[in-house]
Design a protein around this motif. Sequence first.
Motif, PDB file in Angstrom:
ATOM      1  N   GLY A   1       1.028 -10.415  -4.329  1.00  5.58           N
ATOM      2  CA  GLY A   1       1.614  -9.521  -5.479  1.00  5.58           C
ATOM      3  C   GLY A   1       1.934  -8.311  -3.942  1.00  5.58           C
ATOM      4  N   LYS A   2       1.280  -8.388  -3.124  1.00  6.11           N
ATOM      5  CA  LYS A   2       1.635  -7.431  -1.975  1.00  6.11           C
ATOM      6  C   LYS A   2       2.297  -7.491  -0.911  1.00  6.11           C
ATOM      7  N   ALA A   3       2.417  -8.803  -0.868  1.00  4.17           N
ATOM      8  CA  ALA A   3       3.816  -9.336   0.117  1.00  4.17           C
ATOM      9  C   ALA A   3       4.962  -9.542  -0.895  1.00  4.17           C
ATOM     10  N   LEU A   4       4.891  -9.504  -2.201  1.00  7.70           N
ATOM     11  CA  LEU A   4       6.376  -9.537  -2.631  1.00  7.70           C
ATOM     12  C   LEU A   4       6.715  -7.697  -2.751  1.00  7.70           C
ATOM     13  N   VAL A   5       5.496  -7.079  -2.888  1.00 13.37           N
ATOM     14  CA  VAL A   5       6.084  -5.467  -3.159  1.00 13.37           C
ATOM     15  C   VAL A   5       6.422  -5.542  -2.385  1.00 13.37           C
ATOM     16  N   ARG A   6       6.226  -4.924  -1.060  1.00 14.19           N
ATOM     17  CA  ARG A   6       6.322  -5.854   0.193  1.00 14.19           C
ATOM     18  C   ARG A   6       7.839  -6.320   0.961  1.00 14.19           C
TER      19      ARG A   6
END
Length: 89
Positions: free
Chosen positions: A42-47
Amino acid sequence: MRLPLDDAGPTQERLAKAGEFFQLVGRSRSSRRITMLDDPLGKALVRRILSAPEYQALRRYALHWAAAACRGRSTASISIASTASTRLP
């Protein structure tokens, strides 16, 4: 009969832990959906490290990996003898 209003959502502590890594979708209370994205994917998607299709594919892979009981098992711990002795019909 009126159903009780469900205002259950993430607590303030949960939102604070997630920081900026959550999505709030929907305008009205009945259509509101909160998706927590504070896991590594999820963090990779948001970033914007991952695209939406890549994120979906990796989430599906992770789900299948967990469903196959492979979580926590390294490939080094799998014995070739035990794998070879398992016969499929």
